[in-house]
Every structure is written in structure tokens, then in C-alpha cells.
Design a protein around this motif. Sequence first.
Motif, mmCIF file in Angstrom:
data_model
loop_
_atom_site.group_PDB
_atom_site.id
_atom_site.type_symbol
_atom_site.label_atom_id
_atom_site.label_comp_id
_atom_site.label_asym_id
_atom_site.label_seq_id
_atom_site.Cartn_x
_atom_site.Cartn_y
_atom_site.Cartn_z
ATOM 1 N N GLN A 1 98.775 19.714 -24.217
ATOM 2 C CA GLN A 1 97.795 20.153 -23.009
ATOM 3 C C GLN A 1 96.451 20.294 -23.496
ATOM 4 N N GLU B 1 92.071 21.615 -17.684
ATOM 5 C CA GLU B 1 92.040 21.219 -15.957
ATOM 6 C C GLU B 1 92.966 22.551 -15.426
ATOM 7 N N ASP C 1 98.291 24.315 -11.634
ATOM 8 C CA ASP C 1 98.616 24.309 -9.934
ATOM 9 C C ASP C 1 99.204 25.373 -9.211
ATOM 10 N N ARG D 1 93.162 29.049 -15.504
ATOM 11 C CA ARG D 1 93.252 28.384 -16.917
ATOM 12 C C ARG D 1 93.950 28.950 -17.651
#
Length: 607
Positions: free
Chosen positions: A297, A465, A468, A544
Motif C-alpha cells: 500500500q 490515499e 474508506d 490515513r
Amino acid sequence: MLTMNRRSLLGAGAGAAGLLGAAAFTPAWARGASLNGRHIRAGFDEVSGASIDLTIGEGPRVVQGRRGHAIAVNGSVPGPLVRLKEGEAVRLNVTNTLDEDSSIHWHGLLLPFQFDGVPGVSFPGIRPGETFTYDLPPIRQTGTYWWHSHSGLQEQAGHYGPIVIEPAGPDPVQADRDYVLLLSEFTPMHPHTIMDKLKKGEGYFNYQRTTWTDDYPLSGEDRRMWAEMRMMPTDILDVTGSTYTYLANGHGPMEGLEFLFNPGQRVRIRVINGSAMTFFNVRIPGARIHIVAADGQNVRPVPVEEFQIGTAETYDFIVEPTGEAMTIVAESMDRSGMAVATLASRPGARAPVPALRDAPLLTMADMGMSGMDHGASGEMDGMNHAAMGHGPQNPASTQQPEPMEAMNMEGMNMRDTSMLPPDVEVGPGIDMVAMNPVDRTGDPGIGLDKVPHRVLTYRDLVALEPNDDLRTPSRQMEIHLTGNMERFMWSFDGKKFSSVSEDPIRFAYNERVRVKLVNDTMMAHPIHLHGHFFELVNGAPADRQPQKHTVIVQPGGSASFDLTADESGDWAFHCHLLYHMHAGMFQIVTVAPQGDAPEQERVGEHG
Ligand SMILES: [Cu+2]
């Protein structure tokens, strides 16, 4: 035969120059064919496309003059780099030519549980002579991963290889060159022999026993104290360089693995710890590197000069090499050996290889006694036992850099099981309870707290990114990592896993849980959950927190992660040190199939 002693020096250009540059093309022999007694080749080919064939075989193998019998996939160790593409489905046909069952687990991949490849958990395994097809739906992720056997101890024998998943769109990480550096170990010893020896005597492979050397900064009283606890301050890794030759893409340190670059280029190195039992400290003397991904990631780039990688973790970094050559050093955490590769501006160019650094010693914090330290005085004598285990913890001070000082153990009970939660099974499987386990995600790892340069810690990791699922966990769960070092017993919550007595960890589908792992042992354990990513609770903002599939829990400390259990099925959850898993530090996680639990809306989820 080469044995690397402490402080031994591998001279520049030692060994054959540029034996196998990773950039050089090697013919793809033995693809899909059994070995038929031929020698196993070091280094790997690449396979890609909608349908990929992999064949598990076995044969003789030689590493720096040491001979052994090994398992290979498509004829090499490591096996081929499986290159996948985000958004594309793939069929992986795996043929087992061994005379015993085998399997491939796709480490870090999100996939239907029946293709996860763990015999007895999600599929029956692959019988001798059979082919199993892993029919993977469109890939939902990008980055650096790996694959390995989940059958018995086959992984130790060479059954592993790298995975790279290309993004469907542009890669946020821009690089001129892109290499995989897969770290592992070679031993001519049969894995079952190693297991037997570990069972017979703790510290069998520890040739750095304090009783054998005189140059450790320990007083006679220190040594007596450690002896009374039946522990060794040098017990850093169970199996060491006394047995292992450490490998870079299958090559021993004298075998000249090189990655070519042109001056001014940005080089991406995808480091995979595919070892069975080894934590590595990775650095490039003279270079600053930027960590850009953890466990596949992407993270905000972190400039560091060294990082520790636990078994089964992956880190990607960017380096802009200078000069004619630079050495990539992957030193085993106990400093009993190293894997070596060279960044070379021309084939054969070499930079000096540094000597192994002094072996580290375990500290108070590693005994679960963080916060019981004694300030800057370095004096343990006369410490106030009443103060132990009380008072606020300053996370910044969880590192206890001084070696264990002589101290009065009176009044301290490292086996006080009354401190454990009731669901932990107390018995011979537990020989230590961390008295004051604190969150140690700010620690760089054993032996790296005193180096004179910047070392990565988990707290440096920030997701590139946003995540979610921003729900606050609705439940907290605490799992203790337990063991009896002397008897080489390892477990979760004092319960050694066996398939007949299974009592899985249960999650409702889409449940959000905070899991706290408490390490009641003096060893670091890399804990891996299959089929999911979890978010490390490391002080980063909730959206984050870095996503990982494997988390190191430092000795005597704790680490927490938030998990959204949104992959249905049965999944393995285990310590990724092969012999710890084999000894029982393993559990099944069951995520109730979708529909069994009411679905909750996920914050920020689109589509
Ligand atoms: Cu472990």
C-alpha cells in the motif's frame, strides 16, 4: 564453504562479479516442467497474462558451496515473479509434482477465501500429481506482494516467490528502474531437523550466547539475573546465521546479485521478506532512501537511512544511487549474517560491504517492563518496585536503549498470570507475562534504537490515499501472543492451535473491530491476517492510518489495528515465523458470510 563471522568483512568485488544481474535476461527454462533431478537455479523468471502455469518440484541446490535438497517452483528459488494487473482476472494453474501435498498462498491478495490456499482452512491442499486452479476475479489492488507454500515447512525449503501488481492507471510512484529484492534464507538442514532442534533446546542456533563470549556489556550480576530467568539477552532470533545463508533473490552474499542503474536515475526497490524466520535491517550505506509503500500500500514518502522488515512484510523504496556502485545490505536482526545486493552503474561494479555490526541485546522494554526504567542514571539497583507498572506512559520513551542492567528481581514476577485476561489459558505454554506492555509502534525494532541515523518506525507510516471506512470500531478485542521459550511452545492466548480443537475468532460481516495484540514474550512476532488489510493504529489521522497485512508486535509490547471484516469466509491468522506458526501460534478467523449480519453503510464509500 563460507561462514560469516561477526565483524568479518566482505571485500569489494568479492566473489564472481555480476553473476546474475537482475536486469539481465535469463532464459525461461523449466517453465511448467518438473526438475527431473536437475539443479535448482537461483533467481527467478517472470510470468504474466490471463493464465499462468506454476509447477512445484524438487531437486538439489547449491548456495556458495553448501548443498541441500530444495523445493522449487518452475525450476528456481525463488519461484517466478507473478506479474498481475489491477482490474484483470487471472487463472493460476498450480501443479504439484512432489510426493506430498502442497499449496500456494497468495500473501496479501484480496480474493475469495477458497483460493487463499491454506490447507485445512480454505481448501484441501493440492495432492501429489494434481493441478489446482486458482480462479481469481479481477484484481482489486496494486503493489508488492509474494506467494508461498502453506503446507508443513515447505516454505523453508524454497517454495516462495514474488508478486507485483501493476496499477490500471498511472503509478503514483515514478521510477526509472523497478526491481524486486526478495530476502530469504538457505540451509542444507531439513526443516524438520530444525524444528526438532528448536524443540530440544532453546537457543540451539544462538551462537552468540553471552556465556560463550566476553565482549558483551554485561556484568556478572546481569548474567546471573538472565540465567535465573532462564533467558538470554541475545535470544533475538530462533534460527541464526550459524545455520542460514541469507539470500537476495536466491543468491548468497558472495554471489554478486546486482541491479543496474544509470547515474541520475530513480530506482524503485520492492523489498519482500520471504524468509521463514528472519527479520532484516535494510540499508544502503551512503544513501538516503524514501519508503513509498508498506505491505503493497502506498504511503507518503518517508526519508530514512535504514528500516527493519519483519518476516512476510514488504516495503518499497526509492533511491537515487550515486557513484559507481552502492551496496544494499540486509543484515539479520541478530547480526549473525547478511544478504547483499549491489546497485551497479555497470556490470561488475562494486562498493564496499560493511562489516556486521555488534549483536544487539534485549532490553527492559523487551521484557515488557517499559516505563519501569530508571531515567538517565543507568542504575537499576535500588529501584523502586512499588512504582512499577504505574504511572502514565510516555509513548516517546517506550524505547529502552540501555541493555538490561543488573537489577534486583525481588518483588518482580514475570510469570504473574493474574495480570492476564480470563480468556487466556494459563498453563505450561506460558513462561512470561509482560508486566507493563505499552504500545511500541514507535520503536524502530530490536537493535536499531541507537544507530546514528534515521530509522523507520510504524509511526512514520501515513496512507497516501484516504481510507474508506472511517467508522469508530464498535468492539475491542485483545489477543495475547504467548509462549514458553524454553520448550519452544507458541500460541495465541495460551492456546496452541490444533485443527481438532478449533474455536475460531469470529467477526460479523462488515464489522469494524479494534484488535489489540499484546506480546507476552521476549521475541518480536510478525502477525499476519489473511485476505484483509487492517489499519495500523499508529497516531496517524483515522483516514490515513496505514493499511497492512502483517504487523510486528515488539517484545513485551503491544500494537493495535482497526479491521473492517468485509471479506467473507475462513481465514488464517498467525505468526509468520514459520516455526512459531508450526508450534501453534495460529488461529482461524471466521467472517460470517454476507447476509448473516445487517450491512452498515461505510463512510466515504462510493458506488
Ligand atoms: Cu512468532
